[in-house]
Design an enzyme around this catalytic site. Structure first.
Site, PDB file in Angstrom:
ATOM      1  N   ASP C 129       0.911  -1.396   0.080  1.00 31.61           N
ATOM      2  CA  ASP C 129       0.081  -0.176   0.110  1.00 31.61           C
ATOM      3  C   ASP C 129       0.766   1.178   0.082  1.00 31.61           C
ATOM      4  OD1 ASP C 129      -2.463  -1.316   0.012  1.00 31.61           O
ATOM      5  OD2 ASP C 129      -2.420  -1.461   2.082  1.00 31.61           O
ATOM      6  N   MET C 171      -5.710  -2.506  -5.800  1.00 31.95           N
ATOM      7  CA  MET C 171      -5.719  -2.841  -4.369  1.00 31.95           C
ATOM      8  C   MET C 171      -5.545  -1.047  -3.689  1.00 31.95           C
ATOM      9  SD  MET C 171      -4.185  -6.042  -2.888  1.00 31.95           S
ATOM     10  CE  MET C 171      -5.172  -7.745  -2.759  1.00 31.95           C
TER      11      MET C 171
END
Lengths: 320, 320, 320, 320
Positions: C129, C171
């Site tokens: 991330d 994502m």
């Protein structure tokens, strides 16, 4: 009914060998046949370097390049005595049949072992050279070609940026298949293979013509059996009058995670090898013909030379 | 002697189509046949959207995914009137024959155009579905499979890290080939294809057994023709009692630089199409059989369904 | 002097974690520090699921995706009692310090374990991330981005062949970094991230303008935290008036053999973690700043939010 | 206010240069600055080989290796007279400033052009050698490293199958960065770089020790500036007593579709170059420092040598 067999990889390794091992092991296990792995090919056989194989022991190996059983070349096995000793070892361990995954030399060894000592064998053609007759493809060829074209493609990027000729040396001592197929697949300006005498003047003239037509990149693919990249570079430079640069891929061509094609081909061959053993089709090699698995006597396979497709050579002249 | 022809790509695009265009163009040029490209398939034909093709205009396209001529689906061409108008346009431009690269629908269109209006056509099978009879492979299948297995392989990395089931939806409305082949090539724990009724209970039981045996990763590959990944996930979750995650590759499967296999297959087919035109083998499709190029009447090709290899299904059960 | 330590991976896995484990283990061994691996993160710690690590046990793992130590999320460890029990287990085994490789949640756990129970910890930021402050990059981000752009690139091939919009879900629940960076790196026509309110009308208008300018492909990248690809497709279709197709990469983004960047970054961080332990820089996270390894107190790292670079957002509007 | 500028790529090409061109062009267009491309670097400038650049003309180039503007080395430009003539040409065409993407030599040329003739220039560091001071990374390095490690990884597959040492020659005449970083990222057993004197005896001893420890593969990475792979092979073979095989990647290292990192870095640098021109930060090079774009005077950049990170060398000894 066969109760216990062995599987080995031999000679130069090729991507997909692990998928063949995996399929042979899992099919054998499913069929209640005990299967052992022989490490380092015929050398390991003579050294009694065996490992038990199980359904789980071949998990996660299909995607790996190389061979988990490793491979080698073995001088002793090239003698009648060596093969006799190998047969005795197999009998000592209760191994009733042998699956050999390898190229021409390895399959010849398997055939002799079988003929001289009455050991049932099944061959699986695994070699990046694609030089085995009666099968459309050998395990490893497809991955090798993709490795080669991936690298040549990168070369073309930079080739278009500069004004140079690039000489790429690929594997193939006696067979020009890798050079021809990868040259075709990348639009190489010249392809040098052992099957055809080299005419450096003609190549230089072709490159000059291309240049006049405005082509700025120039790739020459040469099979190692013709000459080294350095030799070709030397021959070309004074003829074309501009710089050359070389690339030698070497054993990079033997590695890499196998392609879909090689994984499926190898899986089918490993599976079929066990079926052939069960059906007592001994002394055969598993082959791919028109999308189907067939079994060809090793004697027949090894008595012929796989010829390079003349049409591919003709095409390569027209298309680049 | 044919003097002027056209080439088009039609239907869903497939990696390698550009290599086929390139080979057809360069072979035609070498044979002194004028060749034009028709853009956007039959739609472009009806719109007279043509471009001149030359040796140079197809330089550097072999390695590109998609098709430089673009593609489309065309309703008007599905009518007799539409095809009649297409034939008139071809005649107006002096185009004597047509090479069509595409899947079943596109080849059917080509056959009807030819039968109804006496236009010589040659078909080239280009579709990632691999659902065309009489050819071992279609252009694009090999690249598609490698894209799929590359992605599933990445999933397996993370699958081994966690404890989850992963549902991967791949293309294939009527054909399970992509799902079956990619499932085999990655050792997927379950493969759902349209050719076989789905038994979610049996799959759940298999996954439970694998887990008991210690397997921590679990991949389920499903062809879109069976159900969406979401539907499969819903069916599985309450049966297996642990979480699932989904991946839908979508049109990613149609793209990518073509593999060595697709480049060579497409090059051979494009070359052979021109040879077939010269030898007046009209109304045929170029096919791959046992490593060789052959020409099969389109009527014969299109009257049969390519069946999925039963042995692959059997193998998939044993090997994973 | 520290004599015995442990290393674990925790939370969502990320490519490169194995390289960090390898580096930590080999550096510890070289420095005569005993090192054990804790399996399945904090869960494994509470289950006393430990394995001995040696120089050889981390051979050949650097190139593998996922984490050989596996990972998990653990509820018990989120309580003070859970962490107290973890500390007792560590003491029982004589483990004097802990290296934790993971994302924000995992590093928070490490910090609390340390503060509450006086266990020396070092954190290593491993998460695709890229949402951890004070480090230029986290382990796994680079590999993830390359996976995403590789797939989007394939989509662009087919996107140029047809006339459709493609919605790609990537994502990023709270962070739009993957969407923004991959959208920038592929010239996506629209990028939807959680940090910015979505304006479907504005996007539709942009797509219409692109189309009028002659652009035929159209890629919309959306971070999962904004909406699912299906939701975006529904919002877009009636506004743009042509078809959309979706791609959901899912956990494919967590896998893959790590890139050069991730291997080197992870190796450096693993190495530096051991050095930090030796120099008693406890309670810090190893970070990359301007090409150098630095140590930042976990408290400082975790008290800040990494903000997305405004300039990247501005650039993304200009460049596509 | 600047109204018209030019952009060029110069020296050895590097993947990502196209992304920098694209970003510079699109940012300039957005800012209403006319921008022309100069082909073949300084040679093209002296030949007045210019092309108009527009928003559309840089579409679809980001993912391409090489440089669409091509590149070259130019002797005439290395003289004061040559640079004076170049300045006159720029003025003749109304080009007020120049963006130069290239390595040390190219940036030195840009600085001299600017100093001697009062032409505003902005430099962008593009070179796979990563040998430019004051920037964390140069365009092309990351892609190059991934190409190298991809190939070495394949070698490791086959290396584990046989018992041989593999010598891999990589680029780097004066800088060992590629060798060091790729050796680290693949766990090479030995890394030879120009910055450190070679001790063949010590390497041979290390390889022997590895072998005794059971390691069967052995990779030696050598920067071309140290010696050719052949020379290293000759030095090693008689010392280690077993066979070696060589790989020379050559210009393959300059090509390939750029990685996510290079695309984003290059896009940012191209964008920033235009901003720097607008803000009259002339004579600077755009650099990456701790994730941010900064502008460093070319004089400062070019007066320093980028040193190789000593810690990486130390780490490479411990980790493999």
């Amino acid at each position: 009914m066969i109760k216990k067999i062995a599987v080995m990889t031999s000679g130069g390794d090729a991507p997909g060998m692990n998928a063949a091992i995996r399929a042979a092991v899992r099919t054998a296990v499913t069929e209640n046949i005990e299967i052992v792995g022989i490490k380092r090919g015929y050398s390991g056989l003579l050294d009694e370097d065996f490992i038990e194989m199980s359904y789980a022991s071949v998990g996660g190996i299909m995607e790996k390049g190389g061979t988990i059983l490793r491979s080698s070349r073995c001088e002793e096995f090239q003698t009648t005595e060596g093969r006799k000793r190998a047969a005795e070892i197999l009998k000592k361990y209760g191994i009733e049949a042998l699956v050999v995954i390898g190229g021409e030399g390895s399959l010849t060894g398997a055939m002799l072992l079988s003929e001289e000592n009455d050991i049932p064998v099944i061959g699986i053609p695994g070699t990046i050279d694609n030089d085995i007759a009666h099968t459309d493809m050998c395990i490893g060829v497809d991955t090798c070609l993709n490795t080669v074209i991936g690298n040549i493609q990168k070369l073309k990027d930079t080739a278009s940026s500069h004004e140079r000729a690039f000489i790429v040396e690929v594997m193939g001592r006696h067979s020009g298949y890798i050079a021809l197929a990868s040259g075709l697949a990348t639009g190489a300006e010249a392809i040098l293979i052992p099957e055809i005498p080299v005419d450096y003047d003609a190549i230089a003239e072709k490159l000059w013509n291309e240049r006049k037509r405005g082509k700025i990149n120039c790739i020459v693919v040469v099979a190692e059996g013709v000459a080294s990249a350095y030799t070709v570079a030397r021959h070309m430079e004074h003829r074309i009058g501009y710089e050359t640069r070389i690339t030698i891929l070497g054993h990079v061509q033997r590695g890499g995670s196998p392609t879909a094609f090689d994984r499926i081909l190898a899986s089918r061959m490993g599976y079929e090898a066990i079926k052939a053993l069960q059906e007592e089709d001994f002394g055969t090699m598993i082959a791919l013909q028109s999308g189907k698995m067939v079994r060809i006597p090793l004697k027949k396979v090894l008595s012929e030379k796989k010829k390079i497709d003349e049409k591919l050579i003709e095409m390569s002249k027209i298309l680049s």
